[in-house]
Design a protein around this motif. Structure first.
Motif, PDB file in Angstrom:
ATOM      1  N   PRO A 253     -26.220  31.551-103.197  1.00 45.09           N
ATOM      2  CA  PRO A 253     -26.144  31.899-104.481  1.00 45.09           C
ATOM      3  C   PRO A 253     -27.469  32.479-104.998  1.00 45.09           C
ATOM      4  CG  PRO A 253     -26.309  29.237-104.437  1.00 45.09           C
ATOM      5  CD  PRO A 253     -26.305  29.946-102.795  1.00 45.09           C
ATOM      6  N   GLU A 254     -27.428  33.167-106.211  1.00 41.48           N
ATOM      7  CA  GLU A 254     -28.668  34.177-106.790  1.00 41.48           C
ATOM      8  C   GLU A 254     -28.224  34.171-108.090  1.00 41.48           C
ATOM      9  OE1 GLU A 254     -31.124  34.746-104.912  1.00 41.48           O
ATOM     10  OE2 GLU A 254     -30.173  35.244-102.642  1.00 41.48           O
ATOM     11  N   ILE A 255     -29.350  33.581-108.915  1.00 44.14           N
ATOM     12  CA  ILE A 255     -29.081  33.507-110.381  1.00 44.14           C
ATOM     13  C   ILE A 255     -29.172  35.160-110.892  1.00 44.14           C
ATOM     14  CG2 ILE A 255     -30.009  31.376-110.743  1.00 44.14           C
ATOM     15  CD1 ILE A 255     -32.579  32.698-111.844  1.00 44.14           C
ATOM     16  N   GLY A 256     -28.858  35.333-111.931  1.00 43.65           N
ATOM     17  CA  GLY A 256     -29.000  36.880-112.587  1.00 43.65           C
ATOM     18  C   GLY A 256     -27.761  37.502-112.316  1.00 43.65           C
ATOM     19  N   GLY A 257     -26.644  37.032-111.886  1.00 49.39           N
ATOM     20  CA  GLY A 257     -25.663  37.796-111.441  1.00 49.39           C
ATOM     21  C   GLY A 257     -24.574  38.118-112.394  1.00 49.39           C
ATOM     22  N   MET A 258     -23.397  38.911-112.073  1.00 49.05           N
ATOM     23  CA  MET A 258     -22.462  38.950-113.001  1.00 49.05           C
ATOM     24  C   MET A 258     -21.764  37.843-113.529  1.00 49.05           C
ATOM     25  SD  MET A 258     -20.385  42.043-110.712  1.00 49.05           S
ATOM     26  CE  MET A 258     -21.448  43.111-109.607  1.00 49.05           C
ATOM     27  N   THR A 259     -20.980  38.242-114.854  1.00 42.33           N
ATOM     28  CA  THR A 259     -20.189  37.206-115.270  1.00 42.33           C
ATOM     29  C   THR A 259     -18.668  37.582-114.480  1.00 42.33           C
ATOM     30  OG1 THR A 259     -19.480  38.574-117.080  1.00 42.33           O
ATOM     31  CG2 THR A 259     -21.285  37.213-117.466  1.00 42.33           C
ATOM     32  N   THR A 260     -17.788  36.785-114.813  1.00 41.92           N
ATOM     33  CA  THR A 260     -16.461  37.100-114.184  1.00 41.92           C
ATOM     34  C   THR A 260     -15.981  38.244-115.136  1.00 41.92           C
ATOM     35  OG1 THR A 260     -15.647  35.327-115.650  1.00 41.92           O
ATOM     36  CG2 THR A 260     -15.609  35.014-113.327  1.00 41.92           C
ATOM     37  N   HIS A 261     -16.068  38.364-116.167  1.00 44.94           N
ATOM     38  CA  HIS A 261     -15.549  39.422-117.040  1.00 44.94           C
ATOM     39  C   HIS A 261     -16.223  40.897-116.531  1.00 44.94           C
ATOM     40  CE1 HIS A 261     -13.629  41.468-120.157  1.00 44.94           C
ATOM     41  NE2 HIS A 261     -14.757  41.763-120.737  1.00 44.94           N
ATOM     42  N   GLN A 262     -17.484  40.666-116.534  1.00 47.41           N
ATOM     43  CA  GLN A 262     -18.103  42.065-115.897  1.00 47.41           C
ATOM     44  C   GLN A 262     -17.545  42.303-114.637  1.00 47.41           C
ATOM     45  OE1 GLN A 262     -22.222  40.682-115.950  1.00 47.41           O
ATOM     46  NE2 GLN A 262     -22.865  42.180-117.451  1.00 47.41           N
ATOM     47  N   ALA A 263     -17.147  41.466-113.706  1.00 53.41           N
ATOM     48  CA  ALA A 263     -16.545  41.788-112.439  1.00 53.41           C
ATOM     49  C   ALA A 263     -15.236  42.527-112.704  1.00 53.41           C
ATOM     50  CB  ALA A 263     -16.550  40.691-111.553  1.00 53.41           C
ATOM     51  N   GLN A 264     -14.405  41.971-113.417  1.00 48.81           N
ATOM     52  CA  GLN A 264     -13.001  42.418-113.893  1.00 48.81           C
ATOM     53  C   GLN A 264     -13.189  44.106-114.577  1.00 48.81           C
ATOM     54  OE1 GLN A 264     -12.019  39.193-116.651  1.00 48.81           O
ATOM     55  NE2 GLN A 264     -10.080  38.919-115.239  1.00 48.81           N
ATOM     56  N   ILE A 265     -14.282  44.105-115.183  1.00 52.43           N
ATOM     57  CA  ILE A 265     -14.307  45.377-115.858  1.00 52.43           C
ATOM     58  C   ILE A 265     -14.783  46.495-114.870  1.00 52.43           C
ATOM     59  CG2 ILE A 265     -15.700  46.894-117.346  1.00 52.43           C
ATOM     60  CD1 ILE A 265     -16.139  44.440-119.351  1.00 52.43           C
ATOM     61  N   LEU A 266     -15.782  45.896-113.750  1.00 57.22           N
ATOM     62  CA  LEU A 266     -16.016  46.718-112.795  1.00 57.22           C
ATOM     63  C   LEU A 266     -15.098  47.130-111.817  1.00 57.22           C
ATOM     64  CD1 LEU A 266     -18.491  48.156-111.256  1.00 57.22           C
ATOM     65  CD2 LEU A 266     -18.686  45.869-110.188  1.00 57.22           C
ATOM     66  N   LEU A 267     -14.112  46.263-111.470  1.00 54.99           N
ATOM     67  CA  LEU A 267     -12.973  46.471-110.508  1.00 54.99           C
ATOM     68  C   LEU A 267     -11.874  47.444-111.300  1.00 54.99           C
ATOM     69  CD1 LEU A 267     -12.610  42.917-108.692  1.00 54.99           C
ATOM     70  CD2 LEU A 267     -13.563  45.018-107.926  1.00 54.99           C
TER      71      LEU A 267
END
Length: 318
Positions: A253-267
């Motif tokens: 794990p690494e802090i500073g990552g995406m939110t789940t919503h950002q991941a949805q928008i990206l995909l």
């Protein structure tokens, strides 16, 4: 009462009932019935840190029972666009040997590809992407790689096939075109800059997390689409691209990552590309909290499935 085969789950049944398959799709009876084959790769023999991703496919299957048919944002119903089947898991016979296990993964994927089934794997550690690319890439293909780590280091403890090295090997073996590769969400401390340096020197576009947050997922998705163009492209999604708040159950794990919503928008911004396969990796249930990582993995796998199914339908009408 008439007997109903558990190999054909009812997607309209209560979501806590019936045998868990990926997205509650039928278990494949033959290769010929599948357009897209989801399958598990319960393997974590190439990890460098916390173990447990061998349990990922089973828990993602379980949490994927919560997924329903229609995507609220895109209105895609992947189950109407393609015949999607759960192909089971890669059957391993030599799990204590990394390279032998990779050959078994490659053979399983080859079986699907020869039957014209698009492979969508749920891992497992990220080393599994290398044998999948070996099966898929008959010539260099494009790569969209979403991850906290570049996975282009050279070796670890004498092994060149650990989960931090698959895309360096993929470049060396001519499986991916590094100038048509984008790595999104990269972050975290390293003992050396070897991996980042290799990615940059080989021509990969590396989007570190600071740039991702500054520009936003929609802009990065647009850049990825432009970079890849109409080339055959493989999509690999490491769950540790998410911030540990959203995905504590992962090996590194690494802090500073995406939110789940950002991941949805990206995909959702990666539609209409020439996909030839995909994977989602590094869900480690033993380190999870309240199944949130497995749930995130299942929900993002659903988003990827929408991408693959939409492309399959368009090819069917060409």
């Amino acid at each position: 009462m008439e007997f109903k085969s558990p190999a054909k789950p009812n997607q309209l049944a209560p979501r806590f009932t019936e045998i868990a398959t990926f997205m509650r799709v039928p278990i494949a009876q033959t290769l010929e019935e599948a357009d897209i084959g989801m399958f598990g790769i319960p393997y974590d023999g190439a990890l460098t840190n916390r173990p447990g991703t061998r349990h990922g496919p089973r828990e993602v299957r379980n949490q994927s029972s919560l997924m329903r048919a229609v995507n609220h944002a895109t209105r895609i119903n992947p189950f109407e666009l393609a015949q999607i089947r759960d192909m089971g898991d890669v059957p391993f016979t030599r799990m204590f040997e990394v390279e032998a296990s990779h050959k078994e993964i490659e053979a399983f994927a080859n079986m699907l590809i020869e039957a014209e089934v698009m492979p969508f794997a749920i891992g497992g550690d990220h080393s599994i992407s290398l044998p999948l690319l070996r099966a898929i890439a008959k010539e260099p293909i494009a790569l969209i790689h979403i991850d906290a780590h570049a996975d282009t280091t050279d070796s670890f403890q004498g092994s060149k096939f650990n989960h931090g090295a698959p895309f360096r090997r993929a470049v060396e073996e001519g499986l991916i075109d590094p100038t048509k590769t984008i790595q999104i969400g990269i972050r975290g401390t390293q003992n050396t800059s070897d991996g980042w340096d290799f990615s940059a020197a080989s021509g990969m576009r590396v989007v570190f997390c600071e740039e991702f947050h500054e520009k936003g997922p929609a802009a990065i998705a647009a850049e990825a689409r432009a970079l890849v163009g109409d080339m055959p492209v493989y999509l690999t999604y490491d769950i540790d691209s998410l911030d540990p708040v959203y995905a504590p159950g992962t090996g590194t794990p690494e802090i500073g990552g995406m939110t789940t919503h950002q991941a949805q928008i990206l995909l959702r911004g990666l539609r209409d590309l020439n996909y030839v396969g995909a994977d989602l990796v590094e869900v480690s249930p033993p380190f999870d909290v309240g199944d949130v990582t497995s749930l995130a993995g299942a929900a993002l796998a659903y988003e990827i499935l929408c991408l693959l199914a939409e492309v399959h339908q368009k090819r069917a009408f060409e």
